[in-house]
Design a protein around this motif. Structure first.
Motif, PDB file in Angstrom:
ATOM      1  N   PHE A   7       0.831  -1.198   0.000  1.00 40.39           N
ATOM      2  CA  PHE A   7       0.000   0.000   0.000  1.00 40.39           C
ATOM      3  C   PHE A   7       0.861   1.241   0.000  1.00 40.39           C
ATOM      4  O   PHE A   7       1.989   1.218   0.494  1.00 40.39           O
ATOM      5  N   ASN A 179      -7.423   3.155   5.234  1.00 37.77           N
ATOM      6  CA  ASN A 179      -8.663   3.017   4.470  1.00 37.77           C
ATOM      7  C   ASN A 179      -8.570   1.741   3.610  1.00 37.77           C
ATOM      8  O   ASN A 179      -9.287   0.769   3.872  1.00 37.77           O
ATOM      9  N   PRO A 180      -7.664   1.656   2.630  1.00 37.02           N
ATOM     10  CA  PRO A 180      -7.587   0.378   1.900  1.00 37.02           C
ATOM     11  C   PRO A 180      -7.126  -0.801   2.753  1.00 37.02           C
ATOM     12  O   PRO A 180      -7.608  -1.929   2.559  1.00 37.02           O
ATOM     13  N   HIS A 183      -9.819  -2.939   4.357  1.00 34.43           N
ATOM     14  CA  HIS A 183     -10.548  -3.816   3.421  1.00 34.43           C
ATOM     15  C   HIS A 183      -9.683  -4.995   2.988  1.00 34.43           C
ATOM     16  O   HIS A 183     -10.188  -6.087   2.723  1.00 34.43           O
ATOM     17  N   TYR A 184      -8.373  -4.789   2.959  1.00 32.73           N
ATOM     18  CA  TYR A 184      -7.414  -5.858   2.650  1.00 32.73           C
ATOM     19  C   TYR A 184      -7.418  -6.884   3.788  1.00 32.73           C
ATOM     20  O   TYR A 184      -7.496  -8.092   3.567  1.00 32.73           O
ATOM     21  N   GLY A 210     -10.944   3.317  -1.545  1.00 35.23           N
ATOM     22  CA  GLY A 210     -10.347   2.478  -0.504  1.00 35.23           C
ATOM     23  C   GLY A 210     -10.890   1.052  -0.517  1.00 35.23           C
ATOM     24  O   GLY A 210     -10.118   0.095  -0.405  1.00 35.23           O
ATOM     25  N   THR A 213      -9.787  -0.891  -3.769  1.00 36.35           N
ATOM     26  CA  THR A 213      -8.327  -1.075  -3.762  1.00 36.35           C
ATOM     27  C   THR A 213      -7.908  -2.159  -2.767  1.00 36.35           C
ATOM     28  O   THR A 213      -7.150  -3.078  -3.111  1.00 36.35           O
ATOM     29  N   GLY A 214      -8.412  -2.048  -1.548  1.00 34.31           N
ATOM     30  CA  GLY A 214      -8.012  -3.010  -0.504  1.00 34.31           C
ATOM     31  C   GLY A 214      -8.499  -4.412  -0.819  1.00 34.31           C
ATOM     32  O   GLY A 214      -7.761  -5.392  -0.683  1.00 34.31           O
ATOM     33  N   ARG A 217      -6.605  -5.794  -3.955  1.00 26.09           N
ATOM     34  CA  ARG A 217      -5.195  -6.169  -3.719  1.00 26.09           C
ATOM     35  C   ARG A 217      -5.101  -7.541  -3.059  1.00 26.09           C
ATOM     36  O   ARG A 217      -4.301  -8.389  -3.454  1.00 26.09           O
ATOM     37  N   ALA A 264      -5.970   6.924  -2.073  1.00 20.52           N
ATOM     38  CA  ALA A 264      -6.426   5.600  -1.607  1.00 20.52           C
ATOM     39  C   ALA A 264      -6.805   4.681  -2.762  1.00 20.52           C
ATOM     40  O   ALA A 264      -6.909   3.466  -2.587  1.00 20.52           O
ATOM     41  N   LEU A 265      -7.028   5.258  -3.940  1.00 25.27           N
ATOM     42  CA  LEU A 265      -7.425   4.459  -5.107  1.00 25.27           C
ATOM     43  C   LEU A 265      -6.199   4.080  -5.937  1.00 25.27           C
ATOM     44  O   LEU A 265      -5.503   4.957  -6.443  1.00 25.27           O
TER      45      LEU A 265
END
Ligand code: PMP
Length: 360
Positions: A7, A179-180, A183-184, A210, A213-214, A217, A264-265
């Motif tokens: 990230f 943020n991401p 979610h990761y 976010g 992306t998360g 990834r 974040a994107l």
């Protein structure tokens, strides 16, 4: 747990702290423990009537405690800032948001005892304002048409307040790596486990980016053949290639699209973008409610309308997962209201008169 996750900012500040994903215990200490572990629900009738051969699965983020996907980052950004010593008792949290991040932050701040100030464009619904106020947040409305870098925009006003108010902090969902990362660590992990590792396509809208992306990834690392589809309203500039972004008109769907590319994107993770229209978004959100009983918000309609287009290429036995970010609670006086749909030209005349005649 240190891990080099790729990230943004990772190389500058060292690896991010990652969290082990665990299922929630039977008795929760506070309502903040009811964030995450949301259900993945099969979309049956819409998938069938749209002629999809694959399975269409909805990650229902409106079951989070504050009603949206953004509760995850509200809690995580606060807790990481506490760990770093940036946020201490007595601090004020200021955040520019389209509302749901504000609600997520205000929810965590109500439980933890921080003052919260939310800067919010005029476009965003009164329902979000009322929830924010009830959670104790102070709200500053800003002009919707202000460019992101103008002093009067929600971002510009937040920066000014931050300079004026002692011990105030902007956690900044647009650039905050957590943020991401949240979610990761969690959203993607939940999807992966619910699907026993078999996911062929992910479809999600992007605001800060976010969530997509998360999730992308982590899922790309675990399922290398997955196709990631980003959804971006006409009027926003997040989609690639640039030639897709033909309009600068405003749009009514809340929470997705921007006039700048948030940090974040990570657009390198998105295989394909689909542009969306308001009418198909609200019509699909109403169908999700009417046909599937899924009480979602407008950007969920956007994502599902795009998913039924993108998933046409998937054959039997394949799976498409689509993210439903928030709940109809935020839009009771907007797309849930027949009059609002008609005033905005989102209801076909034929459909409207058919409804009227049923009342006779
Ligand atoms: N839908 C809604 C209703 C939202 O509030 C948001 C957050 N702005 C999104 C979608 C997009 O989420 P993200 O910021 O993670 O891209």
């Amino acid at each position: 747990m240190a891990e080099n996750c790729g990230f943004k900012g990772c190389n500058q500040i060292g690896s991010h702290r990652h969290e082990e994903h665990v299922a929630e215990p039977p008795i929760l200490n506070t309502i903040l423990d009811h964030i995450g572990n949301t259900p993945l629900v099969r979309i049956n009738k819409i998938a069938k009537s749209e002629g999809l051969q694959c399975e269409l699965l909805a990650k229902c983020e409106f079951f989070n405690a504050g009603g949206s996907v953004k509760d995850r980052i509200g809690k995580r950004m606060i807790e990481e800032a506490e760990k770093d010593g940036r946020l201490k008792p007595g601090c004020t949290i200021i955040e520019p948001t389209s509302g749901n991040t504000g609600i997520g932050l205000a929810l965590a701040a109500a439980v933890k005892g921080y003052r919260t100030i939310i800067t919010l464009p005029e476009k965003m619904s009164q329902e979000k304002v009322d929830v924010l106020k009830a959670l104790g947040a102070e709200i500053v409305r800003t002009p919707t048409e202000a460019a992101w870098d103008a002093p009067e925009s929600h971002i510009g006003v937040a920066k000014r307040l931050n300079a004026e108010i002692p011990d105030s902090v902007i956690l900044d969902q647009y650039s905050n790596p957590y943020n991401p990362v949240t979610h990761y660590d969690h959203t993607a992990e939940e999807i992966y486990r619910s699907c026993d590792g078999q996911i062929d396509m992910l479809v999600a809208g992007a605001g800060t980016g976010g969530a997509i992306t998360g999730i992308a990834r982590k899922l790309k690392a675990l399922c290398p053949n997955i196709i990631v589809v980003g959804v971006d309203p006409h009027g926003s500039i997040l989609a690639q290639p640039e030639s897709l972004n033909t309009s600068t008109e405003g749009y009514k769907v809340e929470g997705i699209g921007y006039d700048f590319i948030p940090e974040a994107l990570d657009r390198t993770l998105i295989d394909r973008w689909i542009k969306s229209e308001d009418k198909e978004s609200f019509t699909m959100a109403r169908r999700l409610i009417r046909e599937e009983g899924i009480l979602c918000g407008g950007s969920s309609g956007t994502a599902v309308a795009a998913a039924v287009k993108a998933a046409k290429e998937l054959g039997p036995g394949k799976r498409c997962v689509v993210l439903l970010p928030d709940s109809v609670r935020n839009y009771m006086t907007k797309f849930l209201n027949d009059g609002w749909m008609q005033e905005n030209g989102f209801t076909d005349q034929a459909m409207a008169s058919e409804k009227e005649s049923k009342h006779l």
